[in-house]
Scaffold this motif. Structure first.
Motif, PDB file in Angstrom:
ATOM      1  N   ASP A 143      -9.953  52.878  52.946  1.00  0.00           N
ATOM      2  CA  ASP A 143     -10.721  52.890  54.191  1.00  0.00           C
ATOM      3  C   ASP A 143     -10.118  51.921  55.202  1.00  0.00           C
ATOM      4  O   ASP A 143     -10.070  52.201  56.409  1.00  0.00           O
ATOM      5  CB  ASP A 143     -12.175  52.528  53.886  1.00  0.00           C
ATOM      6  CG  ASP A 143     -13.043  52.572  55.131  1.00  0.00           C
ATOM      7  OD1 ASP A 143     -13.080  53.647  55.778  1.00  0.00           O
ATOM      8  OD2 ASP A 143     -13.668  51.556  55.453  1.00  0.00           O
ATOM      9  N   ARG A 144      -9.638  50.788  54.731  1.00  0.00           N
ATOM     10  CA  ARG A 144      -8.990  49.819  55.625  1.00  0.00           C
ATOM     11  C   ARG A 144      -7.715  50.390  56.223  1.00  0.00           C
ATOM     12  O   ARG A 144      -7.450  50.228  57.434  1.00  0.00           O
ATOM     13  CB  ARG A 144      -8.692  48.536  54.841  1.00  0.00           C
ATOM     14  CG  ARG A 144      -7.940  47.468  55.638  1.00  0.00           C
ATOM     15  CD  ARG A 144      -7.687  46.232  54.796  1.00  0.00           C
ATOM     16  NE  ARG A 144      -6.875  46.535  53.624  1.00  0.00           N
ATOM     17  CZ  ARG A 144      -5.539  46.640  53.640  1.00  0.00           C
ATOM     18  NH1 ARG A 144      -4.882  46.502  54.789  1.00  0.00           N
ATOM     19  NH2 ARG A 144      -4.873  46.888  52.530  1.00  0.00           N
ATOM     20  N   LEU A 145      -6.921  51.089  55.404  1.00  0.00           N
ATOM     21  CA  LEU A 145      -5.665  51.657  55.896  1.00  0.00           C
ATOM     22  C   LEU A 145      -5.902  52.825  56.849  1.00  0.00           C
ATOM     23  O   LEU A 145      -5.039  53.126  57.688  1.00  0.00           O
ATOM     24  CB  LEU A 145      -4.800  52.100  54.712  1.00  0.00           C
ATOM     25  CG  LEU A 145      -4.263  50.973  53.825  1.00  0.00           C
ATOM     26  CD1 LEU A 145      -3.479  51.553  52.647  1.00  0.00           C
ATOM     27  CD2 LEU A 145      -3.387  50.022  54.634  1.00  0.00           C
ATOM     28  N   LEU A 146      -7.053  53.498  56.723  1.00  0.00           N
ATOM     29  CA  LEU A 146      -7.379  54.576  57.669  1.00  0.00           C
ATOM     30  C   LEU A 146      -7.556  54.040  59.089  1.00  0.00           C
ATOM     31  O   LEU A 146      -7.408  54.787  60.062  1.00  0.00           O
ATOM     32  CB  LEU A 146      -8.654  55.294  57.233  1.00  0.00           C
ATOM     33  CG  LEU A 146      -8.543  56.278  56.072  1.00  0.00           C
ATOM     34  CD1 LEU A 146      -9.913  56.762  55.638  1.00  0.00           C
ATOM     35  CD2 LEU A 146      -7.655  57.464  56.435  1.00  0.00           C
ATOM     36  N   ARG A 147      -7.850  52.769  59.203  1.00  0.00           N
ATOM     37  CA  ARG A 147      -8.036  52.138  60.516  1.00  0.00           C
ATOM     38  C   ARG A 147      -6.792  51.371  60.963  1.00  0.00           C
ATOM     39  O   ARG A 147      -6.842  50.610  61.946  1.00  0.00           O
ATOM     40  CB  ARG A 147      -9.246  51.198  60.454  1.00  0.00           C
ATOM     41  CG  ARG A 147     -10.508  51.889  59.946  1.00  0.00           C
ATOM     42  CD  ARG A 147     -11.629  50.884  59.697  1.00  0.00           C
ATOM     43  NE  ARG A 147     -12.712  51.487  58.943  1.00  0.00           N
ATOM     44  CZ  ARG A 147     -13.696  52.225  59.470  1.00  0.00           C
ATOM     45  NH1 ARG A 147     -13.711  52.458  60.769  1.00  0.00           N
ATOM     46  NH2 ARG A 147     -14.640  52.721  58.704  1.00  0.00           N
ATOM     47  N   SER A 148      -5.695  51.567  60.228  1.00  0.00           N
ATOM     48  CA  SER A 148      -4.458  50.871  60.559  1.00  0.00           C
ATOM     49  C   SER A 148      -3.894  51.387  61.883  1.00  0.00           C
ATOM     50  O   SER A 148      -4.221  52.483  62.348  1.00  0.00           O
ATOM     51  CB  SER A 148      -3.436  51.080  59.435  1.00  0.00           C
ATOM     52  OG  SER A 148      -2.147  50.669  59.815  1.00  0.00           O
ATOM     53  N   SER A 149      -3.060  50.576  62.499  1.00  0.00           N
ATOM     54  CA  SER A 149      -2.408  50.994  63.750  1.00  0.00           C
ATOM     55  C   SER A 149      -1.128  51.792  63.492  1.00  0.00           C
ATOM     56  O   SER A 149      -0.528  52.317  64.434  1.00  0.00           O
ATOM     57  CB  SER A 149      -2.079  49.757  64.593  1.00  0.00           C
ATOM     58  OG  SER A 149      -1.218  48.879  63.862  1.00  0.00           O
ATOM     59  N   SER A 151       0.711  54.960  62.324  1.00  0.00           N
ATOM     60  CA  SER A 151       0.434  56.392  62.118  1.00  0.00           C
ATOM     61  C   SER A 151       0.994  56.883  60.787  1.00  0.00           C
ATOM     62  O   SER A 151       0.401  57.747  60.127  1.00  0.00           O
ATOM     63  CB  SER A 151       1.025  57.219  63.264  1.00  0.00           C
ATOM     64  OG  SER A 151       0.432  56.870  64.488  1.00  0.00           O
ATOM     65  N   TYR A 152       2.142  56.335  60.397  1.00  0.00           N
ATOM     66  CA  TYR A 152       2.768  56.738  59.134  1.00  0.00           C
ATOM     67  C   TYR A 152       1.852  56.443  57.950  1.00  0.00           C
ATOM     68  O   TYR A 152       1.742  57.231  57.011  1.00  0.00           O
ATOM     69  CB  TYR A 152       4.101  56.000  58.989  1.00  0.00           C
ATOM     70  CG  TYR A 152       4.852  56.290  57.700  1.00  0.00           C
ATOM     71  CD1 TYR A 152       5.562  57.471  57.536  1.00  0.00           C
ATOM     72  CD2 TYR A 152       4.838  55.356  56.663  1.00  0.00           C
ATOM     73  CE1 TYR A 152       6.249  57.720  56.362  1.00  0.00           C
ATOM     74  CE2 TYR A 152       5.534  55.594  55.485  1.00  0.00           C
ATOM     75  CZ  TYR A 152       6.232  56.785  55.341  1.00  0.00           C
ATOM     76  OH  TYR A 152       6.907  57.040  54.167  1.00  0.00           O
ATOM     77  N   ILE A 153       1.181  55.289  58.005  1.00  0.00           N
ATOM     78  CA  ILE A 153       0.276  54.899  56.929  1.00  0.00           C
ATOM     79  C   ILE A 153      -1.032  55.677  57.022  1.00  0.00           C
ATOM     80  O   ILE A 153      -1.599  56.101  56.001  1.00  0.00           O
ATOM     81  CB  ILE A 153       0.015  53.383  56.970  1.00  0.00           C
ATOM     82  CG1 ILE A 153       1.315  52.617  56.668  1.00  0.00           C
ATOM     83  CG2 ILE A 153      -1.074  52.996  55.980  1.00  0.00           C
ATOM     84  CD1 ILE A 153       1.913  52.945  55.311  1.00  0.00           C
ATOM     85  N   LYS A 154      -1.526  55.886  58.240  1.00  0.00           N
ATOM     86  CA  LYS A 154      -2.829  56.555  58.404  1.00  0.00           C
ATOM     87  C   LYS A 154      -2.818  57.988  57.876  1.00  0.00           C
ATOM     88  O   LYS A 154      -3.788  58.437  57.260  1.00  0.00           O
ATOM     89  CB  LYS A 154      -3.240  56.535  59.880  1.00  0.00           C
ATOM     90  CG  LYS A 154      -3.844  55.223  60.304  1.00  0.00           C
ATOM     91  CD  LYS A 154      -4.549  55.326  61.638  1.00  0.00           C
ATOM     92  CE  LYS A 154      -3.566  55.421  62.782  1.00  0.00           C
ATOM     93  NZ  LYS A 154      -4.245  55.230  64.094  1.00  0.00           N
ATOM     94  N   LYS A 155      -1.722  58.711  58.098  1.00  0.00           N
ATOM     95  CA  LYS A 155      -1.704  60.102  57.632  1.00  0.00           C
ATOM     96  C   LYS A 155      -1.686  60.171  56.106  1.00  0.00           C
ATOM     97  O   LYS A 155      -2.307  61.057  55.504  1.00  0.00           O
ATOM     98  CB  LYS A 155      -0.518  60.856  58.229  1.00  0.00           C
ATOM     99  CG  LYS A 155       0.852  60.385  57.754  1.00  0.00           C
ATOM    100  CD  LYS A 155       1.959  61.202  58.412  1.00  0.00           C
ATOM    101  CE  LYS A 155       3.333  60.739  57.942  1.00  0.00           C
ATOM    102  NZ  LYS A 155       4.433  61.505  58.593  1.00  0.00           N
ATOM    103  N   LYS A 156      -0.993  59.217  55.474  1.00  0.00           N
ATOM    104  CA  LYS A 156      -0.968  59.203  54.013  1.00  0.00           C
ATOM    105  C   LYS A 156      -2.298  58.704  53.445  1.00  0.00           C
ATOM    106  O   LYS A 156      -2.758  59.168  52.401  1.00  0.00           O
ATOM    107  CB  LYS A 156       0.193  58.343  53.516  1.00  0.00           C
ATOM    108  CG  LYS A 156       1.571  58.958  53.810  1.00  0.00           C
ATOM    109  CD  LYS A 156       2.679  58.124  53.249  1.00  0.00           C
ATOM    110  CE  LYS A 156       4.032  58.796  53.518  1.00  0.00           C
ATOM    111  NZ  LYS A 156       4.195  60.039  52.761  1.00  0.00           N
ATOM    112  N   ALA A 157      -2.920  57.761  54.139  1.00  0.00           N
ATOM    113  CA  ALA A 157      -4.220  57.260  53.697  1.00  0.00           C
ATOM    114  C   ALA A 157      -5.281  58.360  53.786  1.00  0.00           C
ATOM    115  O   ALA A 157      -6.175  58.445  52.935  1.00  0.00           O
ATOM    116  CB  ALA A 157      -4.625  56.060  54.543  1.00  0.00           C
TER     117      ALA A 157
END
Length: 521
Positions: A143-149, A151-157
């Protein structure tokens, strides 16, 4: 082959083996060398050895002894070893094995790593083989990574969150706020992950579905941007802008608009725009159109839009690709009851599909039988009888039963009804169901004005062919009951039987009856 050969040389040695026994020998020697090197405390070639073991695993040979090595390499600080370790964990471990629990802490640490590629490895592994316990422990990190800045991490999260929701349904509420905020992203990868996550959440919980119905305008706006956007080399596939994202959005809209008037009204214009502006000459365009059709038919759409969807399926029937024709007929079969008149417009094309020499002919038959009505019974029955004479043997019983049912419901006259059934008996009498004979006998009994006509037709059919069991059964009964009408010769509709002695006719009937008795016993 020495124990320290590189992966490429090991692959070359395995492929050059002439027999399976020789291949097993090569692999056994190499696995023994890998085991020995795993036991060494200071092993500089750990990642290379594990890579070779993973190739052995891909060939179907046992590689379970490498599980603990995967755990040790995941905990390594070197990215090259961590990468192979995570790959090995995804291939060699699953949630049922205790060794998988040993990497939970390593994954948690890597999810907080400053290197986005290390975070990505942890996300991919958790999404691939994370158990329910691991998902519960690591859900707050996701959930924390879904709010990351990033984009590469957010799509995988987002995709990792999908796996967590599937494993632990109760955790869906945790990701709902973050999933909603991801729809404002411009990155297509993030949008794709967000739509997949929202779809999963809506399918799991009616309350969440009701909450996400408010996002329909946002989804419509995103979809319109894809439809009317110009050429974008990053997302273009055969002239269609990001068809993968379009298909995902259409599926989500289908879920949100189902059984909801307001949500359906909000997407009607968009669906009409997609249906009219998408290129149908390419497979990619057909995929988008097919999802559009499914969405239109599943929501509370306008009648004109439903007709447009049926017309698209009608165009699919003219496609040279048999797979496209098959899915078109499958879809038409589902809506033929609710949109009968719209499907009727494509009756000719559907009947032409009866000539196909593949599995789609079964769908074409079912759809053709569903299209039979009182207004087209004569023309449709002509086509179905023609199909019966040349259809595959495994479809004859189904075709005959369908013809019988249609004739019973829509027969314009009793004589036409009898003629149709007799035609089926003479064509496929050995493939009709058991209840056909008593049903036909009952029909003949109830039409006294056609007794003479019927007995003459049956007698002529027997003279031509006595190999159709059901035909012979009905004919023997009918001749036994109404044989005197054969001798009178007063049937105007059928060619009269030549004058014979009465015992000749009866003897012929008895001989046929004996044959029937032998068959049925």
């Amino acid at each position: 082959m020495s124990p320290s050969v590189p992966l490429q040389e090991m692959i070359r040695a395995i492929r050059s083996a002439r027999t399976q026994c020789e291949e097993r020998g090569v692999i056994q020697r190499e696995c023994a060398a890998i085991r020995a090197q795993f036991r060494q405390a200071d092993n500089g070639g750990r990642s290379h050895n594990l890579a070779k073991l993973l190739y052995v695993h891909m060939l179907g040979y046992p590689a379970h002894f490498g599980q603990m090595e995967c755990v040790r390499m995941i905990a390594s600080s070197r990215y090259s070893e961590k990468r192979v370790g995570y790959l090995g964990a995804m291939m060699l471990l699953d949630e049922k094995q205790d060794a998988s629990l040993l990497i939970t802490n390593s994954i948690k640490n890597d999810l907080s790593n400053s290197n986005q590629y290390v975070q990505s490895l942890a996300l991919c592994t958790l999404a691939c083989m994370g158990s329910a316990e691991m998902c519960r422990d690591l859900a707050p990190e996701i959930d924390r990574l879904l709010r990351s800045s990033n984009s590469y991490i957010k799509k995988k999260a987002a995709l990792c969150a999908v796996h967590i929701v599937r494993k632990v349904h109760d955790l869906g509420e945790l990701f709902a706020p973050a999933a909603r905020s991801l729809l404002s992203e411009k990155n297509h990868g993030v949008l794709h992950g967000a739509v997949v996550l929202i779809t999963e959440l809506c399918e799991r919980s009616p309350e969440t579905l009701e909450r996400f119905r408010k996002t329909v305008p946002d989804l419509v706006q995103i979809m319109k941007g894809l439809v009317i956007s110009g050429y974008s080399p990053e997302h273009d596939v055969a002239g269609i802008s990001d068809p993968f994202l379009q298909v995902r959005i259409l599926r989500l809209l289908r879920i949100l608009g189902r059984n909801n008037e307001s949500a359906s009204d909000a997407m009607n214009d968009l669906l009409a725009q997609v249906a009219t502006n998408t290129d149908s000459t390419k497979t990619v365009g057909n995929a988008v159109l097919y999802e559009t059709v499914l969405t239109v038919l599943d929501i509370k759409s306008e009648s004109g839009l439903r007709v447009l969807a049926v017309n698209i399926l009608g165009r699919f029937l003219l496609n040279n690709d048999r797979n496209i024709r098959y899915i078109a007929m499958t879809s038409l079969q589902k809506i033929v009851v609710t949109d009968h008149n719209a499907v009727q417009r494509h009756r000719g094309t559907i009947v032409d599909c009866l000539k196909d020499q593949d599995a789609s002919v079964n769908r074409a038959l079912e759809l053709s039988l569903a299209l039979v009505s009182a207004s087209n019974i004569r023309s449709m029955m002509k086509e179905l009888l023609l199909f019966l004479s040349s259809c595959p043997p495994e479809l004859r019983s189904q075709t005959a039963s369908g013809i019988f049912n249609a004739a019973e419901r829509y027969a314009p006259s009793q004589r036409w009804h009898i003629d149709t059934i007799l035609h089926v008996l003479t064509t496929a009498g050995g493939d009709v169901r058991d209840e056909t004979v008593p049903n036909l006998i009952q029909l003949i009994t109830n039409t006294s004005e056609l007794h003479s006509y019927t007995v003459h037709k049956l007698y002529r059919a027997l003279i031509t062919d006595i190999s159709q069991q059901s035909l012979v059964q009905v004919a023997c009964w009918c001749i036994g009951e109404y044989g005197d009408l054969l001798l009178k010769g007063d049937c105007q509709e059928a060619e009269p039987v030549r004058r014979r002695f009465e015992h000749d006719v009866l003897l012929h009937s008895v001989l046929l009856f004996r044959s029937v008795t032998c068959w049925t016993s």
